[in-house]
Design a protein around this motif. Structure first.
Motif, short mmCIF file in Angstrom:
data_model
loop_
_atom_site.label_atom_id
_atom_site.label_comp_id
_atom_site.label_asym_id
_atom_site.label_seq_id
_atom_site.Cartn_x
_atom_site.Cartn_y
_atom_site.Cartn_z
N LEU A 130 27.29 -10.19 -25.85
CA LEU A 130 26.89 -9.01 -26.61
C LEU A 130 26.83 -7.82 -25.66
N SER A 131 27.64 -6.82 -25.91
CA SER A 131 27.59 -5.61 -25.12
C SER A 131 26.39 -4.76 -25.54
N PRO A 132 25.79 -4.01 -24.61
CA PRO A 132 24.70 -3.10 -24.99
C PRO A 132 25.13 -2.06 -26.02
N PHE A 133 26.45 -1.90 -26.19
CA PHE A 133 26.96 -0.92 -27.15
C PHE A 133 27.33 -1.57 -28.48
N ASP A 134 27.23 -2.88 -28.57
CA ASP A 134 27.45 -3.57 -29.85
C ASP A 134 26.23 -3.39 -30.75
N THR A 135 26.46 -3.41 -32.05
CA THR A 135 25.36 -3.23 -33.00
C THR A 135 25.34 -4.38 -34.01
N THR A 156 22.27 -11.46 -38.99
CA THR A 156 23.14 -12.53 -39.48
C THR A 156 24.23 -12.84 -38.46
N LYS A 157 24.86 -11.81 -37.93
CA LYS A 157 25.93 -12.01 -36.95
C LYS A 157 25.39 -12.63 -35.66
N VAL A 158 24.24 -12.14 -35.20
CA VAL A 158 23.64 -12.67 -33.97
C VAL A 158 23.32 -14.15 -34.12
N ILE A 159 22.78 -14.52 -35.28
CA ILE A 159 22.41 -15.93 -35.51
C ILE A 159 23.65 -16.81 -35.59
N LEU A 160 24.60 -16.42 -36.42
CA LEU A 160 25.75 -17.30 -36.68
C LEU A 160 26.73 -17.36 -35.51
N GLU A 161 26.79 -16.29 -34.71
CA GLU A 161 27.69 -16.30 -33.56
C GLU A 161 26.96 -16.58 -32.25
N ASN A 162 25.64 -16.78 -32.34
CA ASN A 162 24.82 -17.00 -31.15
C ASN A 162 25.13 -15.95 -30.08
N SER A 163 25.05 -14.71 -30.48
CA SER A 163 25.40 -13.60 -29.59
C SER A 163 24.43 -13.42 -28.43
N ILE A 164 23.31 -14.13 -28.46
CA ILE A 164 22.30 -14.00 -27.40
C ILE A 164 22.26 -15.23 -26.51
#
Length: 453
Positions: free
Chosen positions: A10-15, A19-27
């Motif tokens: 996850l880039s600091p410039f991504d928003t 839902t996206k964070v959970i399903l893609e495990n962006s963290i």
């Protein structure tokens, strides 16, 4: 123009929304990962530089693409020397061996008990050796989180000061050489932010719970991805272990709407700046407070937190010093919240020396106080997602919106995962059938040959 590839989902410039964070495990399972990645972005982004997240795609098959597109691969890591990370460590090793560009590892650490016996070694020792050796073929030195990890690599045969050096956690250098922790008056009415780990001992959970009772104007800041899911849609519960860790939607802190889950570092910092104190058992929960100028008290629970607490001089109380009578207000009275400031300048200078030894360009190349910081300028243009409040504190309309946004997307992802699994099964079945046919033919030929004899 320099093109840097960075390990980040996850880039600091991504928003990305919840839902996206959970399903893609962006963290990467824990939103604390975003903090040290945020710092690395800010440090390396210059006018003539482009930084691209790898979105955790480090398949060795990408080697040719990475060699063609990028000038350098920067890999900030946390406690990557652990058993559960071995499959990823092996893939990274395979990829790095195929790369022709510099590869720099920043801030890697060992996961081990609070008092580790390094002489016994670990099951993953060979994997760590292979990984570190591969990295050292592509860079001058590897940066470590603390002295325990340094002693571990020295045990494996790597030389301290030559192959590796302790740089701490890059997140501590987010805003440069100086730390300015505010002098706040911490009273019973103060706003306090709380963080905790389900993996901490029971008596630490009890202490944190007592502290939340002492300072009722508190906000709990969870970090696990599964806590984001529960906060956003209400279920499933995080755990069910009878500790006082907030773990289900019916817990008081959730029902009173005193939970905030941050989807980005910018809003996390903005929120925690308003607090008079941060305390708890999360490393980056308290580091975020420290770099924001907010007094912070950390309770280290293992070797990785212990070595960073010591290296950065983080204000702390050891878990072993906590009893059933320990009160947060008494600990506050005795604590030196300016302790991290005393080590910051020396640690920062060593960090910059590490970057220079690895020939990395950065915003502090000419001065420790750059007047123009491209990262800050670009970040100001981003409309970041607000922190997620518990669904228990939402309107009915907001609840329905969350459910209608999350569950259909979750079902689509689940269906896709099922299809992918079915493809793998069919491929395995095909391989097994071919092997079976070959084995049958081989046996038949053997029998025929025996009969001829």
């Amino acid at each position: 123009m320099k093109n840097i590839l960075i390990r980040s989902n996850l880039s600091p410039f991504d928003t990305f929304d919840a839902t996206k964070v959970i399903l893609e495990n962006s963290i990467g399972g824990n939103v604390g990962n975003l903090v040290y990645q945020y710092s690395v972005f800010r440090t390396f982004l210059k006018e003539n530089t482009t930084i691209t997240p790898d979105y955790y795609d480090f398949n060795p098959s990408r080697a040719d693409e990475i060699n063609e597109k990028y000038d350098c691969y920067v890999i900030p890591l946390a406690d990557a020397f652990r058993q559960s990370f071995v499959p990823s460590l092996r893939k990274y090793t395979q990829l790095i061996k195929k790369l022709k560009i510099p590869v720099v590892v920043i801030g890697v650490g060992l996961r081990a008990p609070f008092e580790p016996d390094l002489n016994k070694g670990f099951d993953f020792d060979n994997d760590v050796k292979n990984f570190v050796s591969a990295v050292l073929e592509k860079s001058n030195m590897i940066g470590l989180r603390g002295e325990i990890t340094s002693d571990y690599l020295s045990q494996l045969g790597f030389k301290e000061g030559v192959d590796h050096t302790v740089i701490g956690c890059p997140s501590m250098y987010t805003f440069g050489r100086e730390l300015n922790i505010r002098n706040t008056s911490i009273t019973k009415d103060s706003m306090v932010t709380v963080n905790s780990s389900p993996l901490s001992p029971r008596h630490v959970h009890d202490f944190i719970h007592r502290g939340m009772k002492e300072y009722s104007n508190h906000y709990f800041i969870p970090q696990w991805k599964k806590e984001l899911l529960m906060t956003y849609v209400g279920a499933p519960s995080v755990r069910d272990d009878n500790t006082k860790y907030p773990q289900k939607m019916s817990d008081k802190v959730y029902m009173e709407n005193r939970v905030r889950y941050f989807l980005n570092v910018k809003t996390w910092i903005d929120f925690i700046k308003k607090a008079d104190l941060s305390f708890g058992a999360r490393l980056h929960g308290n580091i975020t407070a420290t770099i924001s100028g907010t007094p912070s008290l950390i309770i280290p629970k293992d070797a990785r937190m212990r070595e960073l607490t010591n290296y950065h001089g983080l204000t702390h109380i050891w878990a072993g010093d906590i009893t059933e009578d320990t009160k947060l207000s008494d600990v506050i009275e005795k604590s030196d919240f300016h302790s991290p400031e005393k080590k910051q300048a020396q640690n920062f200078d060593h960090f910059i020396d590490f970057l220079n030894k690895n020939n990395l360009d950065h915003i502090y190349k000419e001065t420790n106080n750059p007047a123009h910081i491209p990262f800050d300028k670009q970040l100001a243009l981003v409309d970041h997602q607000s922190p997620v409040h518990p669904i228990s504190g939402c309107s009915v309309e907001e609840m329905v919106t969350r459910w209608e946004r999350y569950y259909p997307a979750a079902n689509i992802k689940q269906d896709q995962q099922l299809k992918n699994q079915q493809k793998k099964i069919k491929k395995l079945e095909g391989n097994l059938n071919r092997k079976s046919v070959r084995a049958t033919l081989k046996a038949a030929n053997f029998i025929a040959e025996m009969k001829r004899k």
